[in-house]
Design a protein around this motif. Structure first.
Motif, mmCIF file in Angstrom:
data_model
loop_
_atom_site.group_PDB
_atom_site.id
_atom_site.type_symbol
_atom_site.label_atom_id
_atom_site.label_comp_id
_atom_site.label_asym_id
_atom_site.label_seq_id
_atom_site.Cartn_x
_atom_site.Cartn_y
_atom_site.Cartn_z
ATOM 1 N N UNK A 66 0.827 -1.201 0.000
ATOM 2 C CA UNK A 66 0.000 0.000 0.000
ATOM 3 C C UNK A 66 0.863 1.252 0.000
ATOM 4 N N UNK A 67 0.299 2.341 -0.457
ATOM 5 C CA UNK A 67 1.061 3.581 -0.624
ATOM 6 C C UNK A 67 1.236 4.332 0.691
ATOM 7 N N UNK A 68 2.470 4.575 1.050
ATOM 8 C CA UNK A 68 2.774 5.409 2.223
ATOM 9 C C UNK A 68 2.214 6.812 2.026
ATOM 10 N N UNK A 69 2.456 7.383 0.839
ATOM 11 C CA UNK A 69 2.071 8.785 0.600
ATOM 12 C C UNK A 69 0.559 8.972 0.475
ATOM 13 N N UNK A 70 -0.176 7.886 0.237
ATOM 14 C CA UNK A 70 -1.650 7.970 0.269
ATOM 15 C C UNK A 70 -2.163 7.707 1.683
ATOM 16 N N UNK A 71 -1.519 6.790 2.389
ATOM 17 C CA UNK A 71 -1.980 6.415 3.739
ATOM 18 C C UNK A 71 -1.894 7.577 4.717
ATOM 19 N N UNK A 72 -0.826 8.372 4.638
ATOM 20 C CA UNK A 72 -0.611 9.421 5.651
ATOM 21 C C UNK A 72 -1.737 10.460 5.679
ATOM 22 N N UNK A 73 -2.113 11.073 4.535
ATOM 23 C CA UNK A 73 -3.226 12.029 4.599
ATOM 24 C C UNK A 73 -4.558 11.372 4.952
ATOM 25 N N UNK A 74 -4.761 10.128 4.502
ATOM 26 C CA UNK A 74 -6.011 9.421 4.828
ATOM 27 C C UNK A 74 -6.098 9.192 6.345
#
Length: 419
Positions: free
Chosen positions: A20-28
């Motif tokens: 899974x994407x780190x850069x998508x997970x953080x804002x989510x």
């Protein structure tokens, strides 16, 4: 401090599954602060930055229930959440600034530390602050903290970002979800990770519409219970594509939508890689000879991502001729160059441009990581170097690559961890 020992050169062959994407997970994860009801986030990568964000949410009062494999998190917020994001948690990761927008939007106050992270340039938070100020946040900076408050709910506004900024776009979208009225954000970043964030928020009842680089948000009173599966990590996918191209590989890359790295795939085809894509797979064969490319330039999506610049530089070192890479996003992102030169690379830096000689015969050496993407570039160079290389400070790698040595071992890389 752990190190990697890599015995090169290695040939890459087999299958690799993208996390899974780190850069998508953080804002989510930051956006879950807006919710009164439980939220389930699936396909989280097991990397340090995610642990940092989960610990930050816990410190604010969120109850987090992790699945056995730690890839699914159920997040339940208390009624009386804290609004203090301490330096001890925020200092290791820039993404921590993303809690500022939701804290102000939901609780109308926040004391958030100015962030840390990779030393790859100034990356100021002024775009975040000026956008949130337009929505009604008042703030002052004291002792390294942003002391912020709002007089009740934020109010929708037209905001034109002076420069495309991923973080400022994310913070503003999250904050605008519970604001009164309509917010129009112009000159937004449109990275797939931002679209994944808005998909998650929309599923929960947020009113968000896109038109090119304009995002329109009509505020709602609250968000509904929801479950979301995070997109695949396009930087990890791009890194493995570069690895296969570099090391005459024959690799099947699974678990992602190939469209998210179209630009990168087209570039790798130009250097000679043979690539076939299916719905959620990429088949890639590296060439015998890597063709050089002049004027590779990092740009906002849909351009070549700055997070792949270091990996592409290693690839161009092994090409049969001269090439150049211009870094147009961050001003301090050539820190890997000195370490690549220790392996034998001939690279000349002129301001934000790297001139690369090509035809490099990398010879193994001891190397030191300076940031997340630079460290993976050193690993790639070590894979195709003659002899043993030791890559130090691998904690940088662990911030963004899940299980990297296991994944590399499975596809033929002679890599082991030294304590």
């Amino acid at each position: 401090m752990d190190k990697f020992l890599i015995n090169g050169p290695c040939k890459i062959k087999g299958k690799v599954s993208i996390s899974g994407s780190k850069n998508a997970s953080l804002p989510i994860l930051a956006a879950t602060l807006l919710f009164d009801k439980p939220v389930i986030i699936k396909n989280l990568p097991r990397v340090r930055d995610i642990d940092t964000m989960l610990n930050l949410l816990k410190s604010l009062g969120s109850k987090i229930i992790l699945s056995k494999d730690r890839k699914t998190a159920k997040i339940i917020n208390k009624k009386n959440m804290k609004t203090f994001a301490s330096y001890s948690l925020v200092k290791t990761m820039r993404g921590s600034i993303l809690v500022l927008g939701p804290l102000i939007s939901k609780f109308h106050k926040s004391k958030t530390s100015l962030p840390g992270g990779c030393l790859i340039g100034a990356r100021p938070v002024n775009y975040h602050l000026s956008a949130l100020k337009k929505l009604g946040m008042e703030y002052k900076i004291r002792d390294g903290y942003i002391l912020a408050k709002s007089n009740g709910r934020l109010k929708g506004k037209k905001i034109n970002f002076p420069k495309i900024s991923v973080g400022a776009t994310e913070n503003s979208i999250i904050a605008a979800c519970l604001a009164r009225g309509k917010t129009i954000l112009k000159n937004c970043a449109v990275e797939p990770e931002i679209k994944d964030l808005t998909k998650f928020l929309s599923q929960a009842g947020a009113n968000i519409k896109w038109s090119g680089r304009t995002c329109t948000i009509i505020g709602v009173n609250s968000l509904n219970q929801t479950s979301h599966t995070v997109m695949a990590d396009r930087i990890e996918a791009g890194t493995f594509c570069v690895a296969a191209t570099l090391a005459k590989g024959n690799l099947q890359i699974k678990n992602l939508d190939p469209n998210i790295i179209n630009t990168e795939i087209e570039l790798l085809k130009k250097v000679g890689a043979k690539i076939k894509t299916l719905d959620n797979k990429i088949f890639i064969k590296g060439p015998d000879k890597i063709k050089p490319i002049q004027n590779i330039k990092t740009k906002e999506f849909p351009g070549i991502p700055t997070d792949l610049q270091a990996q592409l530089m290693v690839l161009m070192c092994k090409s049969v001729g001269k090439s150049s890479i211009t870094e147009s996003i961050f001003e301090n992102r050539f820190m890997h160059v000195a370490e690549l030169q220790r392996l034998g690379a001939k690279i000349n830096i002129q301001n934000n441009k790297a001139l690369i000689e090509g035809n490099t015969k990398f010879i193994g050496a001891e190397l030191m990581s300076s940031d997340l993407r630079a460290s993976v570039a050193l690993v790639l160079a070590a894979i195709v170097a003659n002899g043993k290389s030791i890559v130090g400070r691998v904690y940088h790698l662990e911030r963004g690559y899940e299980n990297i040595e296991n994944k590399l071992q499975k596809i033929g890389v002679k890599i082991k961890r030294l304590k």
